[in-house]
Write a protein that holds these residues in place. Structure first.
Motif, PDB file in Angstrom:
ATOM      1  N   TYR A 126      86.162  36.465  49.224  1.00 21.03           N
ATOM      2  CA  TYR A 126      86.340  37.048  47.887  1.00 21.03           C
ATOM      3  C   TYR A 126      87.559  36.404  47.231  1.00 21.03           C
ATOM      4  O   TYR A 126      88.546  37.039  46.892  1.00 21.03           O
ATOM      5  N   VAL A 127      87.460  35.122  47.025  1.00 21.96           N
ATOM      6  CA  VAL A 127      88.608  34.254  46.848  1.00 21.96           C
ATOM      7  C   VAL A 127      89.327  34.434  45.523  1.00 21.96           C
ATOM      8  O   VAL A 127      88.799  34.982  44.568  1.00 21.96           O
ATOM      9  N   GLY A 128      90.569  33.910  45.509  1.00 22.60           N
ATOM     10  CA  GLY A 128      91.366  33.845  44.283  1.00 22.60           C
ATOM     11  C   GLY A 128      91.522  35.184  43.600  1.00 22.60           C
ATOM     12  O   GLY A 128      91.671  36.224  44.211  1.00 22.60           O
ATOM     13  N   ASP A 129      91.480  35.146  42.266  1.00 25.23           N
ATOM     14  CA  ASP A 129      91.593  36.353  41.467  1.00 25.23           C
ATOM     15  C   ASP A 129      90.222  36.812  40.983  1.00 25.23           C
ATOM     16  O   ASP A 129      90.076  37.380  39.910  1.00 25.23           O
ATOM     17  N   LEU A 130      89.210  36.549  41.777  1.00 21.01           N
ATOM     18  CA  LEU A 130      87.836  36.853  41.387  1.00 21.01           C
ATOM     19  C   LEU A 130      87.657  38.329  41.074  1.00 21.01           C
ATOM     20  O   LEU A 130      88.066  39.195  41.831  1.00 21.01           O
ATOM     21  N   ASP A 131      87.056  38.586  39.938  1.00 23.07           N
ATOM     22  CA  ASP A 131      86.709  39.949  39.562  1.00 23.07           C
ATOM     23  C   ASP A 131      85.391  40.286  40.260  1.00 23.07           C
ATOM     24  O   ASP A 131      84.317  39.876  39.836  1.00 23.07           O
ATOM     25  N   PHE A 132      85.494  41.036  41.362  1.00 22.06           N
ATOM     26  CA  PHE A 132      84.337  41.324  42.203  1.00 22.06           C
ATOM     27  C   PHE A 132      83.208  41.946  41.390  1.00 22.06           C
ATOM     28  O   PHE A 132      82.051  41.516  41.459  1.00 22.06           O
ATOM     29  N   ALA A 133      83.525  42.953  40.602  1.00 21.28           N
ATOM     30  CA  ALA A 133      82.501  43.661  39.838  1.00 21.28           C
ATOM     31  C   ALA A 133      81.882  42.767  38.772  1.00 21.28           C
ATOM     32  O   ALA A 133      80.660  42.728  38.597  1.00 21.28           O
ATOM     33  N   LYS A 134      82.724  42.017  38.063  1.00 20.65           N
ATOM     34  CA  LYS A 134      82.230  41.150  36.995  1.00 20.65           C
ATOM     35  C   LYS A 134      81.330  40.053  37.545  1.00 20.65           C
ATOM     36  O   LYS A 134      80.297  39.711  36.955  1.00 20.65           O
ATOM     37  N   PHE A 135      81.709  39.518  38.699  1.00 21.51           N
ATOM     38  CA  PHE A 135      80.942  38.422  39.282  1.00 21.51           C
ATOM     39  C   PHE A 135      79.510  38.869  39.595  1.00 21.51           C
ATOM     40  O   PHE A 135      78.545  38.195  39.233  1.00 21.51           O
ATOM     41  N   PHE A 136      79.345  40.007  40.246  1.00 24.39           N
ATOM     42  CA  PHE A 136      78.016  40.439  40.650  1.00 24.39           C
ATOM     43  C   PHE A 136      77.225  41.066  39.504  1.00 24.39           C
ATOM     44  O   PHE A 136      75.998  41.161  39.580  1.00 24.39           O
ATOM     45  N   ALA A 137      77.906  41.468  38.447  1.00 26.07           N
ATOM     46  CA  ALA A 137      77.185  41.998  37.291  1.00 26.07           C
ATOM     47  C   ALA A 137      76.271  40.940  36.678  1.00 26.07           C
ATOM     48  O   ALA A 137      75.232  41.258  36.103  1.00 26.07           O
ATOM     49  N   GLY A 138      76.629  39.664  36.847  1.00 26.86           N
ATOM     50  CA  GLY A 138      75.799  38.600  36.314  1.00 26.86           C
ATOM     51  C   GLY A 138      74.498  38.405  37.066  1.00 26.86           C
ATOM     52  O   GLY A 138      73.608  37.702  36.601  1.00 26.86           O
ATOM     53  N   LEU A 139      74.370  39.028  38.241  1.00 18.08           N
ATOM     54  CA  LEU A 139      73.163  38.896  39.057  1.00 18.08           C
ATOM     55  C   LEU A 139      72.280  40.125  38.980  1.00 18.08           C
ATOM     56  O   LEU A 139      71.418  40.339  39.835  1.00 18.08           O
ATOM     57  N   VAL A 140      72.449  40.936  37.960  1.00 20.97           N
ATOM     58  CA  VAL A 140      71.835  42.259  37.920  1.00 20.97           C
ATOM     59  C   VAL A 140      70.307  42.216  37.941  1.00 20.97           C
ATOM     60  O   VAL A 140      69.672  43.188  38.347  1.00 20.97           O
ATOM     61  N   GLN A 141      69.689  41.103  37.543  1.00 20.49           N
ATOM     62  CA  GLN A 141      68.231  41.022  37.494  1.00 20.49           C
ATOM     63  C   GLN A 141      67.605  40.667  38.845  1.00 20.49           C
ATOM     64  O   GLN A 141      66.381  40.690  38.977  1.00 20.49           O
ATOM     65  N   VAL A 142      68.404  40.336  39.821  1.00 18.06           N
ATOM     66  CA  VAL A 142      67.897  39.766  41.064  1.00 18.06           C
ATOM     67  C   VAL A 142      67.022  40.757  41.847  1.00 18.06           C
ATOM     68  O   VAL A 142      67.262  41.965  41.846  1.00 18.06           O
ATOM     69  N   ARG A 143      65.987  40.208  42.523  1.00 22.46           N
ATOM     70  CA  ARG A 143      65.094  41.008  43.362  1.00 22.46           C
ATOM     71  C   ARG A 143      65.432  40.854  44.845  1.00 22.46           C
ATOM     72  O   ARG A 143      65.240  41.774  45.624  1.00 22.46           O
ATOM     73  N   LYS A 144      65.916  39.675  45.231  1.00 17.27           N
ATOM     74  CA  LYS A 144      66.305  39.421  46.620  1.00 17.27           C
ATOM     75  C   LYS A 144      67.720  38.866  46.618  1.00 17.27           C
ATOM     76  O   LYS A 144      68.011  37.904  45.917  1.00 17.27           O
ATOM     77  N   LEU A 145      68.588  39.477  47.419  1.00 23.71           N
ATOM     78  CA  LEU A 145      69.981  39.056  47.464  1.00 23.71           C
ATOM     79  C   LEU A 145      70.409  38.849  48.909  1.00 23.71           C
ATOM     80  O   LEU A 145      70.261  39.739  49.742  1.00 23.71           O
ATOM     81  N   ASN A 146      70.916  37.656  49.170  1.00 22.09           N
ATOM     82  CA  ASN A 146      71.449  37.307  50.488  1.00 22.09           C
ATOM     83  C   ASN A 146      72.950  37.119  50.312  1.00 22.09           C
ATOM     84  O   ASN A 146      73.385  36.179  49.646  1.00 22.09           O
ATOM     85  N   LEU A 147      73.730  38.011  50.909  1.00 22.44           N
ATOM     86  CA  LEU A 147      75.164  38.052  50.634  1.00 22.44           C
ATOM     87  C   LEU A 147      75.967  37.979  51.921  1.00 22.44           C
ATOM     88  O   LEU A 147      75.725  38.736  52.861  1.00 22.44           O
ATOM     89  N   SER A 148      76.916  37.038  51.959  1.00 22.50           N
ATOM     90  CA  SER A 148      77.820  36.917  53.100  1.00 22.50           C
ATOM     91  C   SER A 148      79.159  37.528  52.717  1.00 22.50           C
ATOM     92  O   SER A 148      79.790  37.109  51.756  1.00 22.50           O
ATOM     93  N   MET A 149      79.587  38.534  53.481  1.00 20.79           N
ATOM     94  CA  MET A 149      80.847  39.211  53.147  1.00 20.79           C
ATOM     95  C   MET A 149      81.569  39.682  54.411  1.00 20.79           C
ATOM     96  O   MET A 149      81.866  40.864  54.578  1.00 20.79           O
ATOM     97  N   PRO A 150      81.874  38.746  55.314  1.00 21.32           N
ATOM     98  CA  PRO A 150      82.499  39.174  56.562  1.00 21.32           C
ATOM     99  C   PRO A 150      84.011  39.309  56.522  1.00 21.32           C
ATOM    100  O   PRO A 150      84.599  39.856  57.450  1.00 21.32           O
ATOM    101  N   TYR A 151      84.665  38.810  55.456  1.00 20.30           N
ATOM    102  CA  TYR A 151      86.115  38.746  55.468  1.00 20.30           C
ATOM    103  C   TYR A 151      86.746  39.749  54.517  1.00 20.30           C
ATOM    104  O   TYR A 151      86.136  40.198  53.557  1.00 20.30           O
ATOM    105  N   ALA A 152      87.983  40.033  54.811  1.00 19.73           N
ATOM    106  CA  ALA A 152      88.729  40.940  53.950  1.00 19.73           C
ATOM    107  C   ALA A 152      89.131  40.214  52.666  1.00 19.73           C
ATOM    108  O   ALA A 152      89.351  39.011  52.667  1.00 19.73           O
ATOM    109  N   PRO A 153      89.228  40.945  51.542  1.00 24.22           N
ATOM    110  CA  PRO A 153      89.667  40.311  50.290  1.00 24.22           C
ATOM    111  C   PRO A 153      91.093  39.792  50.409  1.00 24.22           C
ATOM    112  O   PRO A 153      91.886  40.273  51.209  1.00 24.22           O
ATOM    113  N   VAL A 154      91.412  38.801  49.597  1.00 27.04           N
ATOM    114  CA  VAL A 154      92.772  38.273  49.551  1.00 27.04           C
ATOM    115  C   VAL A 154      93.376  38.611  48.201  1.00 27.04           C
ATOM    116  O   VAL A 154      92.699  39.027  47.276  1.00 27.04           O
TER     117      VAL A 154
END
Length: 435
Positions: free
Chosen positions: A260-288
């Motif tokens: 979840y790198v840099g100053d990424l806006d987590f909510a804003k980033f995924f809001a752009g994918l709102v239409q998706v039907r299948k989502l494959n997401l890797s999230m094993p690390y803690a935010p920085v």
């Protein structure tokens, strides 16, 4: 008296015998030219050239094909042969080259500019795929490809991409753009934005391990504008400044933002994918940098049916992210969780804790939960139990444990099978070790 000579019986032709090569080739030549062209374009390039040995009539038949596919995977022991093949075939073929796929060794990398310039004089190609034989041997791409308006697919791996020419107008027919481990010039964000934005038919976009400029700590925000995009893959250990315009046709997405790198806006980033039907997401690390995982996203994934997560249950951030998505996907049908880290858990997320995370409507339509690579840790067990006890439409909980797991599955599996279930149809299936 002279001895009688034995007379040999005349040989009767075998009707079942295979015809001689010349006869077979003559029979093929009786076919319409367009059928012969279709046959030769479907076989491997080297096989098409080898037809020259069939007969005199076939000696130069392949050279008059209206289109040709050059697809060569360079064997390190056969690099000189691959180089000779391309150098000999390109000038002799009068038709256009439709597909140009090359694995580049040292020899062919030196000839690449000449090949691309030659193809430019033919109007370019439709399908371009270039990659070096060694993933860390970068090659430089010639800017002439930006004039290839017939391109439908671009697949580049481990290359330096030059700046866009001033007269670049886009790729009107491009449907697939895959850039993996590529390096762009300073302010290359604008270059990507223009390439994508001037490809109105783009359906499949892969951006993996991009390097833009020399300073990875500074980036320019840019927007992915692709109204016909069906699939997107983003894999990066740095924030390259990407944002999304509306993606109304998006069907599937693969997202791997390592931390979840840099100053990424987590909510804003995924809001752009709102239409998706299948989502494959890797999230094993803690935010920085103190990035906070929100309880819910600012949008609802109404279309999301299949969610695959690459995560673990050792720490809170991945667990919070999991529940954040479950709250935002009311119509989720299938959830697959692949455990990526089986070390000892650092925190306890027991049933009471997870129950506090659960909200009304969560997993209301969930039918399948698949857990792979588990180690029977308490947090993993607690999550499976709460889903069994809450998901009213669940019919399958499928489990496979990690290959190195030393814990016996007998007792925890019996515990799950006998646990109280919200769905009378729910069954627990044990698949053994993860393959």
């Amino acid at each position: 008296m002279a001895p009688h000579r034995l007379r040999k019986k005349p040989r009767v032709p075998d009707a079942t015998a295979a015809p001689a090569p010349a006869a077979a080739s003559d029979a093929l030549l009786s076919l319409p030219p367009e059928v012969l062209d279709e046959i030769l374009t479907r076989v491997d390039l080297r096989d098409a050239v080898r037809t020259s040995a069939l007969s005199r009539a076939w000696r130069r038949r392949w050279e008059s094909l209206p289109s040709l596919d050059i697809d060569i995977r360079c064997d390190p022991k056969d690099g000189q042969q691959a180089l000779w093949t391309v150098d000999c075939i390109l000038p002799r073929c009068s038709g256009r080259v439709r597909r140009f796929r090359i694995w580049l060794d040292k020899l062919s990398a030196r000839r690449l500019d000449d090949w691309l310039l030659f193809l430019s004089r033919r109007g370019g190609v439709e399908d371009l795929e270039l990659s070096p034989e060694h993933p860390y041997k970068f090659f430089s791409l010639h800017s002439t490809i930006f004039s290839w308006h017939r391109l439908i697919s671009i697949d580049l791996f481990a290359c330096h991409i030059p700046p866009l020419p001033l007269d670049f107008v886009g790729f009107p027919d491009l449907k697939v753009l895959s850039l993996c481990n590529v390096k762009l010039q300073q302010n290359g964000e604008y270059q990507l934005e223009k390439i994508i934005g001037t490809s109105p038919l783009l359906e499949d976009l892969v951006l993996s391990e991009l390097c833009i400029g020399e300073d990875e700590d500074e980036f320019i925000e840019w927007e992915i504008q692709a109204p016909n995009l069906r699939h997107i893959t983003i894999c990066s250990n740095i924030d390259c400044g990407w944002n999304y315009a509306e993606l109304p046709c998006l069907n599937s997405a693969v997202i791997d933002l390592w931390q979840y790198v840099g100053d990424l806006d987590f909510a804003k980033f995924f809001a752009g994918l709102v239409q998706v039907r299948k989502l494959n997401l890797s999230m094993p690390y803690a935010p920085v940098n103190g990035i906070k995982i929100p309880e819910t996203l600012p949008c609802t994934f109404h279309n999301l049916k299949i969610l695959k997560l690459f995560m673990h249950f050792r720490e809170l951030p991945p667990i919070f992210s999991l529940f954040c998505f479950l709250r935002s996907a009311p119509n989720l049908v299938k959830l697959k969780i692949q455990i990526c880290d089986g070390e000892e858990q650092k925190i306890e997320a027991n049933g009471e804790f997870l129950n506090a995370q659960w909200t009304d409507g969560m997993c209301a339509n969930l039918q399948i939960l698949k857990m792979t690579g588990i180690n029977w840790l308490p947090n993993e067990m607690s999550f499976m139990k709460i889903v069994l006890s809450k998901a009213r439409l669940l019919h399958t909980l499928s489990i496979s444990h990690d290959d190195d797991c030393s814990v016996s599955h007998v007792d925890p599996l019996h515990e799950l099978v006998t646990y109280g279930k919200a769905s009378s149809q729910a069954q627990v299936l044990f698949q053994g070790k993860e393959t």
